[in-house]
Structure formats: structure tokens, C-alpha cells
Design a protein around this motif. Structure first.
Motif, PDB file in Angstrom:
ATOM      1  N   THR A  47       2.723  -0.375   8.460  1.00 49.34           N
ATOM      2  CA  THR A  47       1.267  -0.557   8.591  1.00 49.34           C
ATOM      3  C   THR A  47       0.733   0.456   9.577  1.00 49.34           C
ATOM      4  N   TYR A 106      -2.963   7.372   9.307  1.00 51.73           N
ATOM      5  CA  TYR A 106      -2.816   8.825   9.364  1.00 51.73           C
ATOM      6  C   TYR A 106      -4.212   9.381   9.624  1.00 51.73           C
ATOM      7  N   TYR A 125       0.878   3.028  14.499  1.00 51.29           N
ATOM      8  CA  TYR A 125       1.470   2.281  13.386  1.00 51.29           C
ATOM      9  C   TYR A 125       2.490   1.271  13.868  1.00 51.29           C
ATOM     10  N   CYS A 132      -1.098   8.862   0.559  1.00 48.82           N
ATOM     11  CA  CYS A 132      -2.049   9.058   1.665  1.00 48.82           C
ATOM     12  C   CYS A 132      -2.902  10.297   1.416  1.00 48.82           C
ATOM     13  N   THR A 170      -9.780   4.439  -2.321  1.00 49.37           N
ATOM     14  CA  THR A 170      -8.591   3.618  -2.084  1.00 49.37           C
ATOM     15  C   THR A 170      -7.574   3.827  -3.208  1.00 49.37           C
ATOM     16  N   HIS A 183       4.959  11.115  -4.290  1.00 48.01           N
ATOM     17  CA  HIS A 183       5.074  10.097  -3.248  1.00 48.01           C
ATOM     18  C   HIS A 183       6.051  10.556  -2.163  1.00 48.01           C
ATOM     19  N   GLU A 225       2.347   0.167  -2.367  1.00 46.85           N
ATOM     20  CA  GLU A 225       1.564   0.720  -1.256  1.00 46.85           C
ATOM     21  C   GLU A 225       0.065   0.625  -1.538  1.00 46.85           C
ATOM     22  N   VAL A 278      -3.474   2.508   0.199  1.00 51.97           N
ATOM     23  CA  VAL A 278      -4.008   3.425   1.208  1.00 51.97           C
ATOM     24  C   VAL A 278      -5.535   3.434   1.081  1.00 51.97           C
ATOM     25  N   VAL A 291      -6.798   7.736   7.185  1.00 52.37           N
ATOM     26  CA  VAL A 291      -6.510   6.788   6.110  1.00 52.37           C
ATOM     27  C   VAL A 291      -5.645   5.690   6.721  1.00 52.37           C
ATOM     28  N   ASP A 332      -2.694   3.100   5.854  1.00 53.07           N
ATOM     29  CA  ASP A 332      -1.614   3.017   4.877  1.00 53.07           C
ATOM     30  C   ASP A 332      -0.814   1.732   5.109  1.00 53.07           C
ATOM     31  N   ASP A 377       2.509  -0.184   3.419  1.00 60.25           N
ATOM     32  CA  ASP A 377       3.599  -0.177   2.444  1.00 60.25           C
ATOM     33  C   ASP A 377       4.233  -1.553   2.437  1.00 60.25           C
TER      34      ASP A 377
END
Ligand code: SME
Length: 164
Positions: free
Chosen positions: A56, A59, A74, A90, A99, A111, A121, A123, A136, A138, A140
């Protein structure tokens, strides 16, 4: 029938948890203007709120480089440091301002596999009050197809409230 009911109940629960997280985040960040502190708080509080979050974080748009993201606050295993606009999930979110929800990251062209356990994921682009892209966000998951429209709406609402 029972399955549809369960899915609806789970979605309502999840929407409720996003609403609660939004309130908690707003209350912690009240009066705090620092962008790093705001990002760190969002990453920490959302990662702690949801079991399906595996990595989590943010970027951030690097103002010193041409169309490049650099890792920000993160929670999770080591993330890659830099991502060019247009690269991976991302980079796609940064390049399009839209999104990206990816049910199977291994099927997504380009990826970037920072951790091979990531399976799906989401983003979400982050805009400031003036509408400029600043980062952004992100998330996952180690589960496939972990993110649905409820996650998207919940995350988009929180990012708007915190950064726009
Ligand atoms: N999966 C991302 C890269 C970042 S990490 O997973 C932390 C992507 O393809 O954009």
C-alpha cells in the motif's frame, strides 16, 4: 441466491469500512499540511484497515525528472524506486490520469513485479486542489481480482478528501 446476498453484504461492509477509514484519516490529519505526513497516514491507516491489502503506498511525481514517478510513503515489502510514466500499472495511471484496476497483474503488459506475490492491483491517480497530478496511490493484493468498484470508490473519495 445466498451467494449474491453474501456478496452484497460484504460490499456494504466494505463500503462502511472505507467510510469509517475516511473519517479516521480526516481526524488524524486535521491541521496537518505536510504532504509526506498526509501520504504516510493514508498508507498506514488503509493498510491496517483491510486484509486484502498486501502492498500500500504512493509513487510521487518527481519534479526534477521528465515524466517519472519516485517511491513515496508505503507499507509493505520493498517497492521499486522509480517508474516512468507509461510503464506498468502505476505508469499507466500516471500517463492517463485514470484509475487502473487489474484483476491479474501477470496478464498486464509491462507490469513491474516488485514482489512476486502480488496478484491483483488498483492504482488511483492523486490530484492536488488545482487539478495537477502529484502522485499515484498503488494497492497490491496477494489475492487475484481483490479490488472491485467499492474499493475504487472508497479510495478515490479518500484521496480527493485528503489531497484535493
Ligand atoms: N506493480 C506496480 C509496481 C509497483 S509495486 O508493485 C510496489 C506496477 O506495475 O505499476
Amino acid at each position: 441466491m445466498a451467494e449474491a446476498f453474501n456478496e452484497k453484504t460484504l460490499s456494504a461492509d466494505k463500503a462502511q469500512r472505507y467510510a469509517e477509514a475516511a473519517d479516521e484519516i480526516a481526524s488524524v490529519l486535521d491541521g496537518e499540511p505536510n504532504l509526506t505526513a498526509r501520504m504516510a497516514t493514508v498508507a498506514s491507516m488503509l493498510a491496517a484497515s483491510f486484509d486484502h491489502y498486501f502492498w500500500t503506498g504512493f509513487y510521487v511525481v518527481d519534479p526534477t525528472r521528465e515524466r517519472e514517478l519516485v517511491v513515496g510513503p508505503y507499507q509493505g515489502t520493498l517497492g521499486c524506486l522509480r517508474i516512468a510514466f507509461g510503464r506498468g500499472v502505476c505508469g499507466a495511471a500516471a500517463a492517463t490520469g485514470q484509475t487502473q484496476r487489474v484483476d491479474d497483474v501477470h496478464a498486464f503488459p509491462g507490469h513491474i513485479a516488485c514482489d512476486s506475490r502480488s496478484a491483483s492491483e488498483i492504482v488511483v491517480p492523486v490530484f492536488d486542489r488545482g487539478g495537477a497530478l502529484i502522485a499515484v496511490f498503488d494497492v497490491d493484493s496477494d489475492r487475484p481480482a481483490a479490488f472491485d468498484a467499492v474499493d475504487q470508490q472508497g479510495i478515490e473519495a479518500i484521496l480527493k478528501a485528503v489531497f484535493a
